[in-house]
Every structure is written in structure tokens, then in C-alpha cells.
Write a protein that holds these residues in place. Structure first.
Motif, PDB file in Angstrom:
ATOM      1  N   PRO A   1       0.540   4.343 -14.182  1.00 16.94           N
ATOM      2  CA  PRO A   1       0.463   5.549 -13.362  1.00 16.94           C
ATOM      3  C   PRO A   1       1.742   6.363 -13.511  1.00 16.94           C
ATOM      4  CG  PRO A   1       0.767   3.615 -11.986  1.00 16.94           C
ATOM      5  CD  PRO A   1       0.573   3.139 -13.395  1.00 16.94           C
ATOM      6  N   ALA A   2       1.647   7.643 -13.288  1.00 18.62           N
ATOM      7  CA  ALA A   2       2.805   8.527 -13.382  1.00 18.62           C
ATOM      8  C   ALA A   2       3.744   8.269 -12.208  1.00 18.62           C
ATOM      9  CB  ALA A   2       2.342   9.980 -13.389  1.00 18.62           C
ATOM     10  N   ALA A   3       5.003   8.680 -12.348  1.00 13.68           N
ATOM     11  CA  ALA A   3       6.001   8.456 -11.300  1.00 13.68           C
ATOM     12  C   ALA A   3       5.592   9.141 -10.012  1.00 13.68           C
ATOM     13  CB  ALA A   3       7.358   8.967 -11.766  1.00 13.68           C
ATOM     14  N   GLY A   4       5.054  10.337 -10.080  1.00 17.25           N
ATOM     15  CA  GLY A   4       4.594  11.049  -8.887  1.00 17.25           C
ATOM     16  C   GLY A   4       3.479  10.308  -8.183  1.00 17.25           C
ATOM     17  N   ASP A   5       2.604   9.677  -8.962  1.00 14.94           N
ATOM     18  CA  ASP A   5       1.523   8.895  -8.371  1.00 14.94           C
ATOM     19  C   ASP A   5       2.075   7.693  -7.617  1.00 14.94           C
ATOM     20  OD1 ASP A   5      -0.327  10.634  -9.426  1.00 14.94           O
ATOM     21  OD2 ASP A   5      -0.727   9.381 -11.199  1.00 14.94           O
ATOM     22  N   LEU A   6       3.083   7.034  -8.187  1.00 17.84           N
ATOM     23  CA  LEU A   6       3.680   5.873  -7.523  1.00 17.84           C
ATOM     24  C   LEU A   6       4.356   6.272  -6.222  1.00 17.84           C
ATOM     25  CD1 LEU A   6       5.195   3.909 -10.536  1.00 17.84           C
ATOM     26  CD2 LEU A   6       3.212   3.291  -9.152  1.00 17.84           C
ATOM     27  N   GLU A   7       5.062   7.407  -6.228  1.00 16.36           N
ATOM     28  CA  GLU A   7       5.728   7.867  -5.007  1.00 16.36           C
ATOM     29  C   GLU A   7       4.709   8.191  -3.925  1.00 16.36           C
ATOM     30  OE1 GLU A   7       8.050  11.185  -6.256  1.00 16.36           O
ATOM     31  OE2 GLU A   7       9.474   9.946  -7.368  1.00 16.36           O
TER      32      GLU A   7
ATOM     33  N   GLU B   1       3.350   4.901  -2.560  1.00 15.98           N
ATOM     34  CA  GLU B   1       4.304   4.250  -1.663  1.00 15.98           C
ATOM     35  C   GLU B   1       4.333   4.938  -0.304  1.00 15.98           C
ATOM     36  OE1 GLU B   1       8.027   4.361  -3.705  1.00 15.98           O
ATOM     37  OE2 GLU B   1       7.517   2.682  -5.016  1.00 15.98           O
ATOM     38  N   ARG B   2       4.332   6.264  -0.286  1.00  9.51           N
ATOM     39  CA  ARG B   2       4.359   7.017   0.967  1.00  9.51           C
ATOM     40  C   ARG B   2       3.081   6.758   1.778  1.00  9.51           C
ATOM     41  NH1 ARG B   2       3.921  13.087   0.154  1.00  9.51           N
ATOM     42  NH2 ARG B   2       3.702  12.065  -1.794  1.00  9.51           N
ATOM     43  N   ASP B   3       1.944   6.729   1.090  1.00 11.48           N
ATOM     44  CA  ASP B   3       0.672   6.454   1.783  1.00 11.48           C
ATOM     45  C   ASP B   3       0.665   5.046   2.384  1.00 11.48           C
ATOM     46  OD1 ASP B   3      -0.189   8.972   1.104  1.00 11.48           O
ATOM     47  OD2 ASP B   3      -1.480   8.299  -0.551  1.00 11.48           O
ATOM     48  N   LEU B   4       1.186   4.077   1.623  1.00  8.72           N
ATOM     49  CA  LEU B   4       1.236   2.706   2.127  1.00  8.72           C
ATOM     50  C   LEU B   4       2.158   2.590   3.337  1.00  8.72           C
ATOM     51  CD1 LEU B   4       1.251   0.648  -1.187  1.00  8.72           C
ATOM     52  CD2 LEU B   4      -0.575   0.767   0.519  1.00  8.72           C
TER      53      LEU B   4
END
Length: 116
Positions: free
Chosen positions: A89-95, A98-101
Motif C-alpha cells: 500500500p502507498a504511504a498515504g494509505d498506511l497513514e 493508522e488514523r482510522d484504527l
């Protein structure tokens, strides 16, 4: 359905051929008026306009067909995301994940009375 698709692929090209023939007739008539293929000047003007519009229409249809074929070929060559599990996944997707979690964990803590 295949016959209709084949006809639709051939029609713009046939239109270009027939239009080329009519343009040839117009040129022959202007160069050799004794033949008298087209007697009326109005008919010549209408035929010239028809030829120009036919060329534009045929070229547009051919362009649209080729663009659609190109799009279809690109869609077939792209691997679907369901088949490709190893894609990173792209870095923006990971961020975003993480924020959603973090928001979900905070909501669970509030629900359980453990305010965090």
C-alpha cells in the motif's frame, strides 16, 4: 452481436472510401465540364459539404473505436487488486489506515468506559 460489431467497425472505413469516390467525381466534373456528371452548382456545393461532414464523421468514429479498444486492452492487462495480494500500500494509505484504527480504538475505549 459479433456481426453488428464487425459491421460497425467496417462502416467508417467504407464511408471514407465512398466519400473519396465522390470527391473524385467532383474533381473530374470541375476539370472536365463536358462530361456533365453534376449539372447543378447547388448539387456540387451540397455534395462538397456532405463529403467534408462524412470525412469528419468517419475519422471521429474510427478514433472512438480505437480509443475504446485501447482502453479495453489496458483494463485486461492490469492485474486486479483482489488477485494481487503482494502489492504494497502507498504511504498515504498506511497513514489513513493508522488514523482510522486509532479512531476506532478510541471509540471502543469510550464505549467500555476506559476513556483514553
Amino acid at each position: 452481436m459479433k456481426v453488428l460489431k464487425a459491421i460497425l467497425k467496417v462502416v467508417p472505413h467504407a464511408l471514407l472510401v465512398v466519400t473519396g469516390m465522390f470527391i473524385t467525381f467532383l474533381i473530374i466534373d470541375t476539370q472536365n465540364s463536358k462530361i456533365g456528371m453534376i449539372d447543378s452548382d447547388l448539387s456540387k456545393a451540397v455534395m462538397a459539404v456532405w463529403c467534408m461532414l462524412s470525412v469528419i464523421c468517419a475519422i471521429t468514429l474510427i478514433y472512438i473505436q480505437r480509443r475504446e479498444a485501447r482502453r479495453q486492452a489496458e483494463n485486461e492487462s492490469k492485474p486486479s487488486t483482489a488477485d494481487n495480494h503482494s502489492a504494497k500500500p502507498a504511504a498515504g494509505d498506511l497513514e489513513r489506515l493508522e488514523r482510522d484504527l486509532e479512531l476506532i480504538l478510541a471509540a471502543i475505549r469510550l464505549k467500555n468506559g476506559r476513556g483514553g
